[in-house]
Write a protein that holds these residues in place. Structure first.
Motif, short mmCIF file in Angstrom:
data_model
loop_
_atom_site.label_atom_id
_atom_site.label_comp_id
_atom_site.label_asym_id
_atom_site.label_seq_id
_atom_site.Cartn_x
_atom_site.Cartn_y
_atom_site.Cartn_z
N LYS A 794 0.76 -0.85 -0.03
CA LYS A 794 0.00 0.11 -0.30
C LYS A 794 1.04 1.45 -0.02
O LYS A 794 0.74 2.78 -0.49
CB LYS A 794 -1.28 0.20 1.01
N VAL A 795 1.85 1.70 0.27
CA VAL A 795 3.05 1.90 0.56
C VAL A 795 3.67 2.89 -0.64
O VAL A 795 4.03 3.74 -1.17
CB VAL A 795 4.06 2.15 2.10
N ALA A 796 3.89 1.79 -1.06
CA ALA A 796 4.69 1.52 -2.11
C ALA A 796 4.31 2.26 -3.81
O ALA A 796 4.37 3.19 -4.66
CB ALA A 796 4.77 -0.08 -2.84
N GLN A 797 2.20 1.96 -3.11
CA GLN A 797 1.58 2.40 -4.57
C GLN A 797 1.62 3.78 -4.39
O GLN A 797 0.78 4.66 -5.48
CB GLN A 797 0.38 1.41 -4.44
N ALA A 798 1.25 4.34 -3.04
CA ALA A 798 0.44 5.43 -2.70
C ALA A 798 1.81 6.68 -2.94
O ALA A 798 1.52 7.24 -3.17
CB ALA A 798 -0.46 5.39 -1.85
N THR A 799 2.79 5.76 -2.78
CA THR A 799 3.72 6.74 -2.81
C THR A 799 5.19 6.45 -3.35
O THR A 799 6.63 7.37 -3.87
CB THR A 799 4.56 7.45 -0.90
N GLY A 800 5.01 5.54 -4.06
CA GLY A 800 6.83 4.79 -4.29
C GLY A 800 7.94 4.68 -3.82
O GLY A 800 8.20 4.18 -3.96
N GLY A 801 7.40 4.50 -2.17
CA GLY A 801 8.51 4.43 -1.74
C GLY A 801 8.96 3.04 -1.02
O GLY A 801 8.23 1.83 -1.65
N VAL A 802 10.25 2.56 -1.09
CA VAL A 802 10.04 0.96 -1.02
C VAL A 802 11.21 1.19 0.62
O VAL A 802 11.29 1.61 1.37
CB VAL A 802 11.68 0.48 -1.98
N LEU A 803 11.23 -0.62 0.74
CA LEU A 803 11.31 -0.83 2.37
C LEU A 803 13.11 -1.10 2.68
O LEU A 803 13.20 -1.41 1.19
CB LEU A 803 10.84 -2.39 2.80
N ARG A 804 13.58 0.01 3.83
CA ARG A 804 14.89 0.39 3.55
C ARG A 804 15.40 -1.39 4.44
O ARG A 804 14.90 -1.73 4.78
CB ARG A 804 14.91 0.93 4.37
N SER A 805 16.37 -1.35 3.33
CA SER A 805 17.60 -3.18 3.91
C SER A 805 17.70 -2.30 4.99
O SER A 805 18.29 -0.60 5.25
CB SER A 805 17.88 -3.03 2.23
#
Length: 805
Positions: A794-805
């Motif tokens: 959901k966050v990726a779809q809404a903001t383009g963010g990716v989970l920080r490794s």
């Protein structure tokens, strides 16, 4: 309105004392402002005999007097006092007025002390009339007749022990601007009997040589009636002592018998008059509106430029008097006057008030005419004054000349005795009500009551009730609970919006705010700062240049209040107001706001470093607290705001893009500078009517809904573009699973050059915590991971963010 007790008793036969009269006057609605008792000022001055007046050994103009005084009164012991006196009429054997050491001399403001004058002791003073403030004579000391009782108080012997009463009369009671009107009220209360007043016309011995004419333009409105007569062969001497004492007691300076009589009539009967020197009048008198450009030298030693429409009294040579306000100096009476024209007229109150204000001319005549004198007493007042002039100045009166007629003031209203109970709550017998109205001069016949001509304030049947209750004394009104409309507990009377408004006020007061009540009118400059100031909200007749427009918001008034407080040393402020703001001038073009303002620091100084300036988050917290108090539904924060807010340090709370609930943030620095407010300053404006009301109307709090199962929290860190707002991340995470996710919150942000060095240019890291609250059963690890995957997606779809490794 000033008068003396003895003056009142010329009209009222009463045994009541001063205190009882003063108390009754205030209870009748005639507020007593001051009571001046001469005994407190002149009580220490006694009549004393000069045993010897010998020349001063070291001064030609001084005498050393041995004074026989009686400290215990005329029948008590006597003792001698030595006084040094400079009066030329001090002589052996005379009786004078003595002031012992320690006495305050009102005419000079000096407190007497024992002293030594040119080597001779002096223990007191022999007084002149000016030193006792009973006249301006100071050529010598008071020389009393030989039969004056030595040792008696001077005020008792001279008849000066007469208290003066000063009333503050309200504008609706012109009848109380005369001593007789005051006596009438007291007689109706039962404090005595009003002496009858019969005024017999004075027969004219010859036709009046001065004619009077009222211009047609003034007959209906400006001057309905003008009467007068000539009195020949008068001697304009000084007034008798009793008249001078009365005028001095109320603060007027005696001038001459003719002038003093007109002043006496003004205060005794509320009938201003004017006397012209008839020998200086050219032709007849004409009452007319001014053409404009005339100039009059008045009796008050001032000159007035007359504007068009003002009423004048003129003869063939020009204006001689400003009608109803002040007479002209050229035709004023003097000691050489032998023939006078005595004038009595009824002038329109509104016209007199307008002229007086325009000219800034203040007089006792204007004060009464602009409130409304008794039109029916115009003729009788002339007859009464004529008799006084004939008695005091001599002469022969002419026939009366007049133009116009007495205005018709006849009117009647329904007299309903039961209405006194309904309106006032006092049970007064009908017979007593009728007696009260008749004592006040009303004509009562059947169920109709007609007010007298001297009461222009009576304009309806409710005024009849007021008069009855006023005379009966409102102090007798007992407090009684209102009757219940129904036997059971009454239903709430407040509307939902009123209850919401009260809830907002209570919450803001609980947050430490102080409530303000400011004007709904502000100046155009302040209105323009908040998006207002248009012609649609401009007032046609503003009361001042600072109140020309309807306010578009409440913050201008709060900022003005903050500036005034800062100017007086109050730097840290929390102010709020609940009231309407206007977007237009038509009904419905307004909104009910609850606005607050914080200025300065959020906390006082302390050793723990708690003090900090207020910021946008304080304003947001206040706005959200008000929304919570009015049970508004959960809403989102938006960046869009209206005028007046600091860009980038403000926001709005909305239910969707169009439904605005509140705005908050820092006040724009330009506005702070324009309104002279020292920042920082933050504020908010909550639209109380915008939030939908809860579906449930129950006033009870709903049951607490909790889960018995263990809650689970998971943390996520996303790499985002630096411009992505935290609100977008929170909303996306919350929407991953609304049934399981109880709350989402930001707990860390990593941004700036160091973050960009690790994650790339224009990037930042935002860490959130997600709380899962299961209801049916404990979640398995796989179910928790599945929700976590949804959050990331959901966050990726809404903001383009990716989970920080």
């Amino acid at each position: 309105m000033k008068f003396t007790l003895s003056w009142l008793k010329d009209h009222l036969e009463t045994e009541a004392g001063l205190d009882e009269i003063v108390e009754a006057l205030t209870d009748l609605g005639l507020e007593v402002e001051e009571v001046s008792d001469p005994a407190a000022i002149l009580g220490a001055f006694t009549i004393a005999r000069v045993v010897e007046a010998a020349p001063h050994p070291d001064a030609d103009r001084l005498r050393v007097c041995r004074i026989e005084t009686f400290p215990d009164g005329p029948a008590g012991r006597s003792e001698e006092v030595q006084v040094v006196c400079g009066a030329p009429n001090a002589r052996t054997g005379m009786l004078g007025v003595f002031a012992p050491a320690g006495t305050h001399i009102p005419g000079t403001g000096v407190d007497l002390k024992p002293g030594v004058i040119r080597g001779v002791e002096s223990n007191g003073m022999l007084c002149s009339e000016r030193e006792l403030m009973i006249s301006d004579d100071h050529e010598g000391i008071i020389d009393l007749p030989t039969d004056a009782p030595a040792g008696a108080r001077y005020i008792d012997w001279a008849g000066l022990d007469d208290p003066m009463i000063y009333l503050k009369v309200t504008p609706n009671r012109p009848d109380a601007l005369g001593v007789r009107g005051i006596a009438r009220d007291l007689a109706a209360r039962g404090l005595g009997r009003l002496f009858p007043q019969e005024i017999a016309p004075v027969p004219g011995a010859f036709p009046c040589p001065v004619g009077v004419t009222i211009d047609a333009a003034l007959r209906d409105r400006g001057c309905p009636l003008f009467v007068g007569r000539v009195i020949r062969g008068v001697t304009n001497v000084a007034s008798p002592a009793w008249l001078q004492r009365r005028l001095r007691a109320i603060g007027l300076r005696p001038i001459s018998a003719l002038v003093d009589i007109t002043n006496f009539m003004t205060f005794d009967q509320n009938r201003p008059l004017h006397v012209f020197d008839a020998g200086l009048i050219r032709g007849g008198l004409r009452i007319h509106p001014a053409a404009g450009g005339e100039r009059i030298d008045a009796l008050n030693d001032k000159s007035y430029d007359i504007a068009p429409g003002m009423m004048l009294i003129s003869d063939e040579s020009g204006p001689e008097s400003i009608a109803g306000i002040v007479g002209g100096a050229p035709t004023g009476v003097t000691e050489a006057t032998t023939d006078v024209f005595l004038e009595s007229a009824y002038w329109d109150p509104i016209t007199i008030a307008g002229t007086g204000r325009a000219l800034r001319a203040v007089s006792d005549a204007r004060y009464r005419f602009e409130r409304g004198v008794d039109p029916a007493f115009t003729g009788p007042g002339l007859e009464m004054a004529t008799r006084m002039i004939l008695e005091l100045c001599g002469g022969t009166a002419s026939e009366v000349v007049r133009d116009g007629a007495v205005p018709d003031t006849a009117r009647s209203y329904r007299f309903d005795p039961a209405r006194v109970v309904r309106l006032v709550g006092m049970d007064i017998p009908e017979a007593m009500q009728r007696q009260t109205l008749q004592a006040l001069g009303f004509a009562v016949e059947g169920d109709r009551a007609s007010p007298p001509s001297w009461r222009p304030d009576i304009q309806g049947d409710a005024d009849l009730v007021e008069e009855v209750a006023r005379i009966a004394s409102l102090r007798k009104l007992l407090g009684r609970p209102m009757p219940r409309m129904q036997a059971s507990v009454p239903k709430p009377v407040l509307t939902p919006m009123q209850r919401r408004e009260g809830a907002a006020r209570r919450r803001l007061a609980g947050l430490g705010f102080n409530e303000c009540v400011t004007y709904s009118f502000i100046d155009k400059t302040a209105a323009a700062l908040f998006g207002g100031g248009s012609e649609a909200v401009r007032l046609e007749n503003p009361i001042s240049s600072e109140m020309t427009h309807l306010r578009p918001a409440l913050l201008p008034g709060l900022l003005r209040a903050a500036a005034r407080n800062q100017a007086r040393g109050f730097a840290d402020l929390a102010l709020f107001e609940v009231g309407p703001a206007f977007s237009g001038g038509e009904p419905g073009e307004e909104v009910l706001l609850a606005s607050g303002l914080r200025v300065g620091d959020a906390a006082p100084r302390d050793p723990h470093g708690s003090r900090r300036p207020v910021d946008v988050f304080d304003a947001r917290a206040d706005a959200e607290a008000v929304l919570a108090a009015i049970a508004a539904p959960a809403a989102k924060i938006w960046r869009e705001t209206g005028p007046g807010w600091h860009p980038g340090r403000s926001g709005s709370i909305r239910l969707g893009p169009k439904l605005l609930l509140a705005e908050f943030g820092e006040i724009h620095p330009r506005i702070l500078a324009a309104l002279d407010v020292r920042g920082p300053a933050v504020g908010f404006a909550v639209r109380l009517a915008a939030a939908p009301f809860p579906r449930s109307r129950s006033t009870t709090r709903p049951a607490l809904d909790t889960s018995d199962l263990q809650a689970v929290e998971r943390d996520f860190a996303f790499v985002l573009d630096a411009g992505v707002e935290a609100q977008a991340v929170l909303a996306a995470a919350q929407g991953a699973d609304r049934a399981l996710i109880g709350s989402v919150a930001v707990f860390d942000e990593f941004a700036g050059p160091r973050a960009e060095a690790q994650m790339g240019a224009g990037k930042k890291s935002l860490a959130i915590t997600v709380r899962l609250e299961p209801r049916a059963r404990t979640l398995t690890e796989a179910e928790i991971d599945a929700v976590g995957s949804k959050v990331v997606d959901k966050v990726a779809q809404a903001t383009g963010g990716v989970l920080r490794s």
